[in-house]
Design an enzyme around this catalytic site. Structure first.
Site, PDB file in Angstrom:
ATOM      1  N   GLU A  21     -47.336 -45.394 -39.852  1.00 22.12           N
ATOM      2  CA  GLU A  21     -47.804 -46.305 -38.818  1.00 22.12           C
ATOM      3  C   GLU A  21     -49.085 -46.985 -39.285  1.00 22.12           C
ATOM      4  OE1 GLU A  21     -49.202 -44.352 -35.259  1.00 22.12           O
ATOM      5  OE2 GLU A  21     -49.453 -42.475 -36.354  1.00 22.12           O
ATOM      6  N   ASP A  54     -58.362 -31.260 -47.256  1.00 18.98           N
ATOM      7  CA  ASP A  54     -59.191 -32.412 -47.609  1.00 18.98           C
ATOM      8  C   ASP A  54     -59.683 -33.129 -46.349  1.00 18.98           C
ATOM      9  OD1 ASP A  54     -60.529 -34.024 -49.433  1.00 18.98           O
ATOM     10  OD2 ASP A  54     -58.851 -35.418 -49.676  1.00 18.98           O
ATOM     11  N   ALA A 113     -63.469 -39.872 -44.178  1.00 18.79           N
ATOM     12  CA  ALA A 113     -62.542 -40.923 -44.600  1.00 18.79           C
ATOM     13  C   ALA A 113     -61.104 -40.601 -44.247  1.00 18.79           C
ATOM     14  CB  ALA A 113     -62.666 -41.163 -46.114  1.00 18.79           C
ATOM     15  N   ASN A 114     -60.808 -39.343 -43.938  1.00 18.97           N
ATOM     16  CA  ASN A 114     -59.441 -38.935 -43.585  1.00 18.97           C
ATOM     17  C   ASN A 114     -59.265 -38.688 -42.085  1.00 18.97           C
ATOM     18  OD1 ASN A 114     -58.272 -39.144 -46.073  1.00 18.97           O
ATOM     19  ND2 ASN A 114     -58.567 -37.006 -46.634  1.00 18.97           N
ATOM     20  N   ASP A 130     -53.722 -38.290 -44.426  1.00 15.76           N
ATOM     21  CA  ASP A 130     -53.716 -37.866 -45.823  1.00 15.76           C
ATOM     22  C   ASP A 130     -53.640 -36.367 -46.032  1.00 15.76           C
ATOM     23  OD1 ASP A 130     -53.645 -38.168 -48.503  1.00 15.76           O
ATOM     24  OD2 ASP A 130     -55.439 -39.389 -48.671  1.00 15.76           O
TER      25      ASP A 130
END
Length: 308
Positions: free
Chosen positions: A73, A118, A122-123, A140
């Protein structure tokens, strides 16, 4: 690291999407079997999850040129790294709002025996999702592993990126090369909370090795001293509990962490009205991470994002 993301549009449905591709070697050679296997593992692991706070995967496969891809998406908003860099630290009540939603995604993953490995700003993506705003999506799962242990090929798969995880958000057990469980994601989520409230990572060093050593050995600096606003009672205690070096001393689960965050009383509530005001004042931008049909049915346009 190992991929790139393109904005795309489904030709028949005119639906925006994002397609993640494995970056091929500089000589144009096809991705190695190990790289493809790692990429496929990410797609399969993420597709198993149904939490609304986990990015949806619609399809994956291999192009005629041998490039591995999956389709997701397309999200309309900002990752938490960009959000803080562009607009500054968030108030405590908004940080709690974000972290609780991330806990929802990770709770399902952990219940299914999956560990993200992780988690970092940013994720974690905050977006406008339907009629909702400030809606969090965890992205991610490229370093995902099973709680029962990695498959025999995992050592090779991890070697693709040379290090499993991001040094600035890496749990001590990962830094020391030990087995990791759900507590590793809780540690990283504590680092994310620290970033949201202070605009700074827990540790600031010149090299990745120094960061890894700090996460393994050094006590975190005081969060309240770095925060530009007073923190509500209990919030620093909860986040520092997440940052304990010993996994056994952290919250027992992300479900427990979410409950402890929910119990914190803030001077102001983070309301939908306040959230909408932010989104009106700060225009959104659609970035990569999306769901869509196979690449043969999608039409790519210039790259607008990156893979974590």
């Amino acid at each position: 690291g190992m991929g790139e993301v393109w904005r795309a549009e489904h030709v028949m449905l005119a639906r925006p999407a994002a397609i993640k591709l494995i970056r091929t070697a500089g000589d144009g050679a096809a991705p190695s079997r190990d790289v493809q296997k790692r990429f496929e593992r990410e797609a399969r692991a993420t597709a198993r999850l149904s939490s609304p706070h986990t990015v949806q995967i619609y399809d994956y496969g291999t192009t005629k040129e041998g490039t591995f891809y999956y389709v997701m998406e397309l999200l309309d908003g900002f990752d938490l790294d960009t959000l803080v860099k562009d607009f500054g630290q968030v108030p405590p009540e908004r940080a709690i709002h974000f972290l609780r939603q991330a806990c929802d995604s990770l709770a399902e993953a952990h219940a299914r025996g999956l560990i993200h490995r992780d988690i970092k700003p940013a994720n974690i993506y905050v977006c406008q999702y339907g009629i909702e705003v400030d809606f969090v999506k965890v992205l991610d799962f490229g370093l995902v592993k099973t709680a029962s242990g990695l498959d025999p090929a995992d050592a090779t798969l991890t070697a693709v990126g040379t290090i499993a995880g991001t040094p600035g958000y890496m749990s001590p057990e990962m830094a020391l090369g030990r087995d990791v469980g759900p507590a590793a994601d809780i540690y990283s989520l504590g680092c994310v909370g620290y970033w949201l409230l202070t605009g700074r990572p827990v540790f600031e060093r010149d090299t990745p090795v120094e960061l890894i050593i700090d996460h393994a050995r050094t006590a975190p600096p005081s969060l309240s001293e770095r925060s530009p606003v007073p923190l509500p009672p209990g919030l620093e205690e909860v986040l520092l509990a997440c940052l304990e070096k010993d996994p056994e001393r952290r919250p027992a689960s992300v479900v427990e962490l979410a409950a402890r965050l929910e119990a914190i009383h803030t001077s102001e509530a983070w309301t939908s009205e306040r959230a909408r005001r932010f989104w009106v004042d700060h225009p959104r931008r659609a970035v990569a991470v999306a769901d869509a049909p196979t690449v043969e049915f999608a039409q790519a346009t210039p790259r607008v994002g990156r893979a974590g």
